[in-house]
Design an enzyme around this catalytic site. Structure first.
Site, PDB file in Angstrom:
ATOM      1  CE  LYS A   6      40.094  48.041  40.909  1.00 24.05           C
ATOM      2  NZ  LYS A   6      40.542  48.874  42.016  1.00 24.05           N
ATOM      3  CB  SER A  56      42.693  57.928  40.142  1.00 23.24           C
ATOM      4  OG  SER A  56      41.470  58.498  40.436  1.00 23.24           O
ATOM      5  CE  LYS A  59      37.586  47.909  44.755  1.00 27.63           C
ATOM      6  NZ  LYS A  59      37.400  49.625  44.366  1.00 27.63           N
ATOM      7  CD  GLU A  94      31.958  50.343  36.305  1.00 32.02           C
ATOM      8  OE1 GLU A  94      31.112  49.821  36.370  1.00 32.02           O
ATOM      9  OE2 GLU A  94      32.571  50.786  35.432  1.00 32.02           O
TER      10      GLU A  94
END
Length: 316
Positions: A85, A117, A168, A258
């Site tokens: 992402k 995760s 997002k 990220e």
């Protein structure tokens, strides 16, 4: 477990997300190899005989990985799945777009959804989306990972699925600031709702289908990332609201957030394409030390009054 013909999967990236996906596929009876720079297996050996190659490496490593894979002349039947992402700083393109440019003869699939995760590792139920313009390739990925605790849906909007999961992360930073400042549930609900409009505006401008953003890869992923301290991007925003320096926050995470890189690239893209992104722009200013968290909130609250629906596609 879904019964299907066993496949050979290579997962590029041994981080939390890549490892979780490898475990899901392995539990379904598939042969799985995991590659990373820290493991004692060459990239050539890792991908040899693979039916599906899944990239779960960080955005900054994607261009280099693509060049390495190109040099290996992958067989045409190999399906490439991107679970990264982010946005590439050099091109402002998504990982799947980079893969498609480099491997035009291969099927490219995007995997994205509300998937923390650590919860998946704990065996908690979750759902995700695999998206591709090649329906058969999406279904292969669906069968690879689907189980009684991980439900996988398909769609034909890879760019929307990817942008939902990418953008997002920027919003999660903003929500982390909101919670870190103790602004309350009303403020957080308003922020997430207005942020969804902003994400749809960017996504549809770039060719995505608007309905994708109301599904798992859009709203679903946003809610998960914006409501859990397990989200690295949320923790970035929360730490900034506490007065911590960005460098300290990132060091404490011991992993990649990220959303920081994505914010900077998104603003470059928005400036070039003239896309209004008021929430993301305040996140950008905050990350780059131009304003304080309190000033970011004030800037959003003091914007010109307007009807709620007027800036879905145009003015912000």
């Amino acid at each position: 477990m879904i019964t299907t013909k066993p496949a050979t999967l290579t997962v590029l990236g041994a981080g939390a997300w890549g490892s979780a996906l490898a475990t899901l596929a392995r539990e379904n009876g598939h042969q799985v190899r995991v590659w990373s720079r820290s493991l004692d297996i060459s990239l050539e050996d890792a991908i040899a005989g693979a039916d599906i190659i899944l990239s779960a490496i960080s955005m900054k490593g994607v261009p280099t990985m693509i060049e390495r894979l190109k040099a290996m002349q992958l067989p045409a039947h190999v399906v490439l799945v991107s679970a990264t992402k982010g946005l590439d700083p050099s091109t402002t393109r998504t990982p799947s777009q980079l893969f498609q440019d480099a491997f035009p003869q291969h099927s490219i699939v995007v995997l994205s959804g509300p998937n923390l995760s650590k919860e998946i590792d704990a065996g908690l139920p979750a759902a995700t989306v695999v998206a591709s313009s090649d329906t058969a390739a999406a279904e292969r990925a669906q069968q690879l990972f689907s189980s009684d605790r991980f439900r996988v849906y398909t769609n034909n909007d890879p760019i929307g699925t990817e942008l939902g999961g990418t953008l997002k992360n920027v919003i999660a930073i903003a929500v982390g600031v909101c919670d870190g400042l103790n602004l309350g549930t009303n403020a957080k609900s308003a922020l997430i709702t207005r942020a969804l409009t902003e994400v749809i505006r960017v996504g549809t401008h770039l060719g995505a289908q608007p309905e994708t953003f109301f599904g798992l890869a859009g709203l679903g992923d946003m809610l998960a990332t914006c409501s859990s301290p397990l989200s690295r991007n949320y923790r970035v925003g929360y730490g900034l609201a506490e007065g911590k320096a960005l460098e300290q926050i990132l060091d404490d995470l011991h992993s990649t957030a990220e959303g920081v890189n994505t914010t900077n690239v998104l603003i470059d893209l928005a400036n070039r394409e003239m896309i209004p992104v008021p929430i993301s722009r305040q996140v950008y200013r905050l990350l780059n030390g131009k304003i304080t968290p309190q000033q970011a909130v004030e800037a959003l609250m003091e914007r010109d009054l307007k009807p709620e629906s007027c800036d879905t596609l145009v003015n912000a």
